[in-house]
Design a protein around this motif. Structure first.
Motif, PDB file in Angstrom:
ATOM      1  N   PHE A 204     100.437 -51.915  -3.334  1.00  0.00           N
ATOM      2  CA  PHE A 204     100.188 -50.414  -3.584  1.00  0.00           C
ATOM      3  C   PHE A 204      99.325 -50.284  -4.911  1.00  0.00           C
ATOM      4  O   PHE A 204      98.608 -49.275  -4.610  1.00  0.00           O
ATOM      5  CB  PHE A 204     101.305 -49.443  -3.162  1.00  0.00           C
ATOM      6  CG  PHE A 204     101.943 -49.440  -2.022  1.00  0.00           C
ATOM      7  CD1 PHE A 204     101.082 -49.409  -0.773  1.00  0.00           C
ATOM      8  CD2 PHE A 204     103.338 -49.448  -1.907  1.00  0.00           C
ATOM      9  CE1 PHE A 204     101.820 -49.468   0.384  1.00  0.00           C
ATOM     10  CE2 PHE A 204     103.925 -49.537  -0.541  1.00  0.00           C
ATOM     11  CZ  PHE A 204     103.216 -49.843   0.270  1.00  0.00           C
ATOM     12  N   PHE A 205      99.804 -51.091  -5.838  1.00  0.00           N
ATOM     13  CA  PHE A 205      99.210 -50.605  -7.254  1.00  0.00           C
ATOM     14  C   PHE A 205      97.733 -50.825  -7.258  1.00  0.00           C
ATOM     15  O   PHE A 205      96.973 -49.706  -8.003  1.00  0.00           O
ATOM     16  CB  PHE A 205      99.801 -51.336  -8.158  1.00  0.00           C
ATOM     17  CG  PHE A 205      99.921 -50.879  -9.540  1.00  0.00           C
ATOM     18  CD1 PHE A 205     101.062 -50.152  -9.958  1.00  0.00           C
ATOM     19  CD2 PHE A 205      98.781 -51.154 -10.451  1.00  0.00           C
ATOM     20  CE1 PHE A 205     100.910 -49.576 -11.181  1.00  0.00           C
ATOM     21  CE2 PHE A 205      98.633 -50.315 -11.903  1.00  0.00           C
ATOM     22  CZ  PHE A 205      99.906 -49.620 -12.071  1.00  0.00           C
ATOM     23  N   ASP A 206      97.265 -51.783  -6.647  1.00  0.00           N
ATOM     24  CA  ASP A 206      95.610 -52.139  -6.572  1.00  0.00           C
ATOM     25  C   ASP A 206      94.772 -50.874  -6.027  1.00  0.00           C
ATOM     26  O   ASP A 206      93.892 -50.531  -6.683  1.00  0.00           O
ATOM     27  CB  ASP A 206      95.267 -53.178  -5.908  1.00  0.00           C
ATOM     28  CG  ASP A 206      95.643 -54.433  -6.750  1.00  0.00           C
ATOM     29  OD1 ASP A 206      95.729 -54.437  -8.290  1.00  0.00           O
ATOM     30  OD2 ASP A 206      95.799 -55.506  -6.323  1.00  0.00           O
TER      31      ASP A 206
ATOM     32  N   PHE B 289     101.340 -51.930 -17.858  1.00  0.00           N
ATOM     33  CA  PHE B 289     102.091 -53.219 -18.468  1.00  0.00           C
ATOM     34  C   PHE B 289     102.739 -53.975 -17.663  1.00  0.00           C
ATOM     35  O   PHE B 289     102.422 -55.255 -17.368  1.00  0.00           O
ATOM     36  CB  PHE B 289     102.743 -52.829 -19.788  1.00  0.00           C
ATOM     37  CG  PHE B 289     103.380 -53.976 -20.514  1.00  0.00           C
ATOM     38  CD1 PHE B 289     102.648 -54.437 -21.701  1.00  0.00           C
ATOM     39  CD2 PHE B 289     104.692 -53.997 -20.387  1.00  0.00           C
ATOM     40  CE1 PHE B 289     103.385 -55.457 -22.322  1.00  0.00           C
ATOM     41  CE2 PHE B 289     105.208 -55.164 -21.044  1.00  0.00           C
ATOM     42  CZ  PHE B 289     104.634 -55.921 -22.159  1.00  0.00           C
ATOM     43  N   ALA B 290     103.616 -53.234 -16.727  1.00  0.00           N
ATOM     44  CA  ALA B 290     104.412 -53.908 -15.650  1.00  0.00           C
ATOM     45  C   ALA B 290     103.663 -54.484 -14.455  1.00  0.00           C
ATOM     46  O   ALA B 290     103.932 -55.366 -14.200  1.00  0.00           O
ATOM     47  CB  ALA B 290     105.543 -52.635 -15.227  1.00  0.00           C
ATOM     48  N   HIS B 291     102.428 -53.873 -14.263  1.00  0.00           N
ATOM     49  CA  HIS B 291     101.729 -54.235 -13.385  1.00  0.00           C
ATOM     50  C   HIS B 291     101.179 -55.728 -13.689  1.00  0.00           C
ATOM     51  O   HIS B 291     100.816 -56.623 -12.727  1.00  0.00           O
ATOM     52  CB  HIS B 291     100.483 -53.364 -13.153  1.00  0.00           C
ATOM     53  CG  HIS B 291      99.391 -53.856 -12.382  1.00  0.00           C
ATOM     54  ND1 HIS B 291      99.485 -54.276 -10.845  1.00  0.00           N
ATOM     55  CD2 HIS B 291      98.128 -54.202 -12.805  1.00  0.00           C
ATOM     56  CE1 HIS B 291      98.094 -54.501 -10.536  1.00  0.00           C
ATOM     57  NE2 HIS B 291      97.534 -54.605 -11.649  1.00  0.00           N
ATOM     58  N   ALA B 292     100.557 -55.681 -14.865  1.00  0.00           N
ATOM     59  CA  ALA B 292      99.731 -56.902 -15.596  1.00  0.00           C
ATOM     60  C   ALA B 292     100.713 -58.163 -15.240  1.00  0.00           C
ATOM     61  O   ALA B 292     100.486 -59.177 -14.990  1.00  0.00           O
ATOM     62  CB  ALA B 292      99.287 -56.741 -16.855  1.00  0.00           C
ATOM     63  N   MET B 293     101.985 -57.748 -15.885  1.00  0.00           N
ATOM     64  CA  MET B 293     102.829 -59.065 -15.926  1.00  0.00           C
ATOM     65  C   MET B 293     103.336 -59.539 -14.483  1.00  0.00           C
ATOM     66  O   MET B 293     103.455 -60.711 -14.146  1.00  0.00           O
ATOM     67  CB  MET B 293     104.122 -58.585 -16.744  1.00  0.00           C
ATOM     68  CG  MET B 293     104.928 -59.696 -17.378  1.00  0.00           C
ATOM     69  SD  MET B 293     106.095 -59.586 -18.106  1.00  0.00           S
ATOM     70  CE  MET B 293     105.433 -59.343 -20.079  1.00  0.00           C
ATOM     71  N   THR B 294     103.533 -58.426 -13.551  1.00  0.00           N
ATOM     72  CA  THR B 294     104.044 -59.040 -12.155  1.00  0.00           C
ATOM     73  C   THR B 294     102.777 -59.573 -11.553  1.00  0.00           C
ATOM     74  O   THR B 294     103.347 -60.407 -10.813  1.00  0.00           O
ATOM     75  CB  THR B 294     104.722 -57.643 -11.428  1.00  0.00           C
ATOM     76  OG1 THR B 294     105.493 -56.789 -12.282  1.00  0.00           O
ATOM     77  CG2 THR B 294     105.414 -58.107 -10.355  1.00  0.00           C
ATOM     78  N   SER B 295     101.878 -58.931 -11.725  1.00  0.00           N
ATOM     79  CA  SER B 295     100.817 -59.496 -10.928  1.00  0.00           C
ATOM     80  C   SER B 295     100.415 -61.025 -11.207  1.00  0.00           C
ATOM     81  O   SER B 295     100.027 -61.953 -10.438  1.00  0.00           O
ATOM     82  CB  SER B 295      99.563 -58.696 -10.943  1.00  0.00           C
ATOM     83  OG  SER B 295      98.990 -58.529 -12.013  1.00  0.00           O
TER      84      SER B 295
END
Lengths: 146, 116
Positions: free
Chosen positions: A75-77, A94-100
């Motif tokens: 969903f984030f994108d 920050f969390a998004h960058a690491m998880t992706s």
């Protein structure tokens, strides 16, 4: 065709982003994230009966988990393409960058895939944060004694 | 009142980021790294503490608070251990956030696959 002409042609064909509307959107979504953050701090300090200052890490952890889960479910994108900086600048980005990064390089194996690339996007944040904190911390410590 | 300040502070930080993002060719990666350094600089002058005092969550949610916590932990432990304390206490306050995001990212990366 020379380079400048080509650049002009490309600029004309690219969809122009409306800076004003994007900025207003980011302002309201960012502001909304701030309200959620403060609400979570008040919620945790009330539930766990701790001072508001100690409740901040719980708020950060909650937002990181929510950001990571949104990324994992894809969903984030969609949110980013609509909200832009309003959701990238808060800790969820920050969390998004690491998880992706972890999801992207999973197929290349555990060591050379996830292990080598999990910090691919967030490494710059940690690196420059630590370097700047050390340099400015040292300056302040030497000049004012902490 | 703290909710209004939270809204304004966090909104303004995000709006500044959006203006930089739209008017220059910098990517979100540049912006987050830049904002962390801004957070460090603001806190080394003691400005960020005052913003947090008034805005609470609004100042703690943006990535600038990451830089703030880094230098804050370093200076706090430097008071006890001297210059070595800068190295000892750098991650004191941010450890929870970094460790949590590493663990969550790792396990979600195991479970979910990236879409093309």
């Amino acid at each position: 065709m020379d380079k400048e002409k080509y650049k002009k042609l490309v600029d004309n064909c690219c969809p122009k982003e409306n800076v004003l509307i994007n900025t207003i959107k980011s302002f309201f979504i960012g502001g909304f994230m701030g309200i959620i953050g403060q609400g979570l701090i008040d919620f945790y300090s009330c539930v766990f009966e701790i001072p508001t200052k100690d409740a901040a890490p719980y708020m950060t952890i909650t937002l990181i988990i929510v950001g990571s889960l949104l990324t994992a479910f894809g969903f984030f994108d969609k949110v980013v393409s609509w909200a832009n900086a309003g959701i990238i600048v808060p800790i969820t980005g920050f969390a998004h960058a690491m998880t992706s990064a972890a999801m992207e390089y999973r197929k290349e194996g555990f060591i050379l895939g996830i292990g080598a690339n999990i910090f691919k996007l967030t490494g710059s944040v940690i690196l420059y944060g630590v370097v700047a904190a050390y340099v400015f911390g040292l300056l302040r410590f030497l000049m004012f004694g902490g | 009142m703290i909710y209004l300040y939270s809204f304004l502070v966090c909104g303004i930080i995000c709006a500044i980021a959006q203006i930089i993002l739209d008017s220059t060719k910098l990517t979100p990666g540049h912006i987050t790294a830049l904002f962390v350094v801004i957070g460090v600089i603001l806190d080394s002058f003691g400005i960020y503490d005052k913003i947090i005092l008034y805005a609470g969550g609004g100042a703690l949610v943006p990535i600038t608070s990451f830089g703030h916590s880094l230098i804050h932990g370093a200076l706090h432990s430097a008071e006890t251990y001297g210059v070595t304390g800068l190295l000892l206490g750098m991650f004191d306050l941010t450890a929870s956030g970094i460790v949590c995001s590493i663990i969550v990212a790792f396990f979600l990366g195991l479970i979910f696959k990236a879409k093309d």
